[in-house]
Scaffold this motif. Structure first.
Motif, PDB file in Angstrom:
ATOM      1  N   LEU A 153     -16.647  14.989 -38.966  1.00 34.11           N
ATOM      2  CA  LEU A 153     -16.749  16.354 -39.364  1.00 34.11           C
ATOM      3  C   LEU A 153     -18.266  16.724 -39.475  1.00 34.11           C
ATOM      4  N   LEU A 154     -18.864  15.941 -40.243  1.00 30.95           N
ATOM      5  CA  LEU A 154     -20.273  16.047 -40.593  1.00 30.95           C
ATOM      6  C   LEU A 154     -21.147  15.791 -39.398  1.00 30.95           C
ATOM      7  N   ASP A 155     -20.609  14.986 -38.440  1.00 34.62           N
ATOM      8  CA  ASP A 155     -21.634  14.825 -37.160  1.00 34.62           C
ATOM      9  C   ASP A 155     -21.328  16.078 -36.198  1.00 34.62           C
ATOM     10  N   ILE A 156     -20.259  16.524 -36.020  1.00 38.96           N
ATOM     11  CA  ILE A 156     -20.035  17.784 -35.274  1.00 38.96           C
ATOM     12  C   ILE A 156     -20.693  19.253 -35.802  1.00 38.96           C
ATOM     13  N   MET A 157     -20.482  19.140 -37.099  1.00 43.55           N
ATOM     14  CA  MET A 157     -21.240  20.216 -37.880  1.00 43.55           C
ATOM     15  C   MET A 157     -22.607  20.324 -37.471  1.00 43.55           C
ATOM     16  N   GLY A 158     -23.274  19.014 -37.679  1.00 47.14           N
ATOM     17  CA  GLY A 158     -24.682  18.778 -37.362  1.00 47.14           C
ATOM     18  C   GLY A 158     -24.952  19.459 -35.883  1.00 47.14           C
ATOM     19  N   LYS A 159     -24.235  18.853 -35.074  1.00 45.08           N
ATOM     20  CA  LYS A 159     -24.313  19.108 -33.485  1.00 45.08           C
ATOM     21  C   LYS A 159     -24.348  20.851 -33.354  1.00 45.08           C
ATOM     22  N   LYS A 160     -23.313  21.316 -33.886  1.00 43.30           N
ATOM     23  CA  LYS A 160     -23.028  22.803 -33.723  1.00 43.30           C
ATOM     24  C   LYS A 160     -23.943  23.596 -34.807  1.00 43.30           C
ATOM     25  N   LYS A 161     -24.646  23.033 -35.532  1.00 42.94           N
ATOM     26  CA  LYS A 161     -25.583  23.483 -36.468  1.00 42.94           C
ATOM     27  C   LYS A 161     -24.715  24.693 -37.382  1.00 42.94           C
ATOM     28  N   ILE A 162     -23.611  24.012 -38.028  1.00 46.97           N
ATOM     29  CA  ILE A 162     -22.866  24.838 -39.029  1.00 46.97           C
ATOM     30  C   ILE A 162     -22.990  24.176 -40.462  1.00 46.97           C
ATOM     31  N   SER A 163     -23.476  24.929 -41.292  1.00 46.11           N
ATOM     32  CA  SER A 163     -23.362  24.249 -42.720  1.00 46.11           C
ATOM     33  C   SER A 163     -22.133  24.454 -43.550  1.00 46.11           C
ATOM     34  N   TRP A 164     -22.216  23.966 -44.705  1.00 42.80           N
ATOM     35  CA  TRP A 164     -20.865  23.890 -45.458  1.00 42.80           C
ATOM     36  C   TRP A 164     -20.833  25.515 -45.984  1.00 42.80           C
ATOM     37  N   TYR A 165     -21.778  26.161 -46.273  1.00 41.54           N
ATOM     38  CA  TYR A 165     -21.964  27.498 -46.442  1.00 41.54           C
ATOM     39  C   TYR A 165     -21.244  28.533 -45.574  1.00 41.54           C
ATOM     40  N   LEU A 205     -10.294  24.202 -39.430  1.00 36.21           N
ATOM     41  CA  LEU A 205     -11.604  23.525 -38.923  1.00 36.21           C
ATOM     42  C   LEU A 205     -11.660  23.343 -37.482  1.00 36.21           C
ATOM     43  N   CYS A 206     -10.628  22.928 -36.810  1.00 34.03           N
ATOM     44  CA  CYS A 206     -10.252  22.843 -35.397  1.00 34.03           C
ATOM     45  C   CYS A 206     -10.739  24.356 -34.727  1.00 34.03           C
ATOM     46  N   LYS A 207     -10.214  25.145 -35.119  1.00 38.00           N
ATOM     47  CA  LYS A 207     -10.396  26.579 -34.548  1.00 38.00           C
ATOM     48  C   LYS A 207     -11.925  26.887 -34.861  1.00 38.00           C
ATOM     49  N   ILE A 208     -12.497  26.690 -35.704  1.00 40.18           N
ATOM     50  CA  ILE A 208     -13.956  27.199 -36.173  1.00 40.18           C
ATOM     51  C   ILE A 208     -14.805  26.265 -35.142  1.00 40.18           C
ATOM     52  N   LEU A 209     -14.437  25.224 -35.287  1.00 43.46           N
ATOM     53  CA  LEU A 209     -15.365  23.927 -34.569  1.00 43.46           C
ATOM     54  C   LEU A 209     -15.098  23.960 -33.035  1.00 43.46           C
ATOM     55  N   GLU A 210     -13.988  24.356 -32.559  1.00 41.29           N
ATOM     56  CA  GLU A 210     -13.602  24.384 -31.357  1.00 41.29           C
ATOM     57  C   GLU A 210     -13.361  22.826 -30.982  1.00 41.29           C
ATOM     58  N   CYS A 211     -12.664  22.088 -31.741  1.00 41.01           N
ATOM     59  CA  CYS A 211     -12.403  20.639 -31.293  1.00 41.01           C
ATOM     60  C   CYS A 211     -11.078  20.483 -31.912  1.00 41.01           C
ATOM     61  N   GLN A 212     -10.734  19.267 -31.620  1.00 43.82           N
ATOM     62  CA  GLN A 212      -9.306  18.492 -32.100  1.00 43.82           C
ATOM     63  C   GLN A 212      -9.308  17.818 -33.226  1.00 43.82           C
ATOM     64  N   PRO A 213      -8.282  17.425 -33.840  1.00 49.38           N
ATOM     65  CA  PRO A 213      -8.284  16.723 -35.256  1.00 49.38           C
ATOM     66  C   PRO A 213      -9.067  15.530 -35.229  1.00 49.38           C
ATOM     67  N   GLY A 214      -8.901  14.634 -33.989  1.00 45.78           N
ATOM     68  CA  GLY A 214      -9.621  13.362 -33.952  1.00 45.78           C
ATOM     69  C   GLY A 214     -11.290  13.397 -34.035  1.00 45.78           C
ATOM     70  N   ASP A 215     -11.742  14.780 -33.640  1.00 46.08           N
ATOM     71  CA  ASP A 215     -12.888  15.012 -33.608  1.00 46.08           C
ATOM     72  C   ASP A 215     -13.611  15.303 -34.797  1.00 46.08           C
ATOM     73  N   ILE A 216     -12.512  15.468 -36.012  1.00 47.98           N
ATOM     74  CA  ILE A 216     -13.407  15.852 -37.319  1.00 47.98           C
ATOM     75  C   ILE A 216     -12.692  14.685 -38.304  1.00 47.98           C
ATOM     76  N   LEU A 217     -12.189  13.812 -38.031  1.00 52.82           N
ATOM     77  CA  LEU A 217     -11.740  12.886 -39.254  1.00 52.82           C
ATOM     78  C   LEU A 217     -11.202  11.270 -38.240  1.00 52.82           C
ATOM     79  N   ARG A 218     -11.260  10.334 -39.070  1.00 52.75           N
ATOM     80  CA  ARG A 218     -10.924   8.956 -38.738  1.00 52.75           C
ATOM     81  C   ARG A 218     -10.267   8.315 -39.998  1.00 52.75           C
TER      82      ARG A 218
END
Length: 69
Positions: free
Chosen positions: A8-20, A49-62
């Motif tokens: 999740l942190l990795d994809i947030m960094g790539k998409k430049k999305i902060s916790w805020y 989270l998947c909707k916001i980040l346009e991803c699948q669950p496996g993209d944000i957790l392991r």
């Protein structure tokens, strides 16, 4: 058994999305705390989270077995 949200942190960094920004997009501040500390979250939150980040669950957790750090 543990769930790790490093992806999740990795994809947030790539998409430049902060916790805020996640909070502004509907992720509760308590949930942000849980994510930042690798605590349990609901499947509903995973869906948001998947909707916001346009991803699948496996993209944000392991899955990380107990014997791994």
């Amino acid at each position: 058994m543990a769930i790790d949200y490093q992806p999740l942190l990795d994809i947030m960094g790539k998409k430049k999305i902060s916790w805020y920004r996640l909070e502004k997009l509907g992720i509760d501040n308590r949930t942000v705390h849980q994510l930042r500390h690798n605590l349990n979250i609901t499947t509903g939150t995973i869906g948001k989270l998947c909707k916001i980040l346009e991803c699948q669950p496996g993209d944000i957790l392991r899955y990380r077995p107990d014997d791994e750090s």
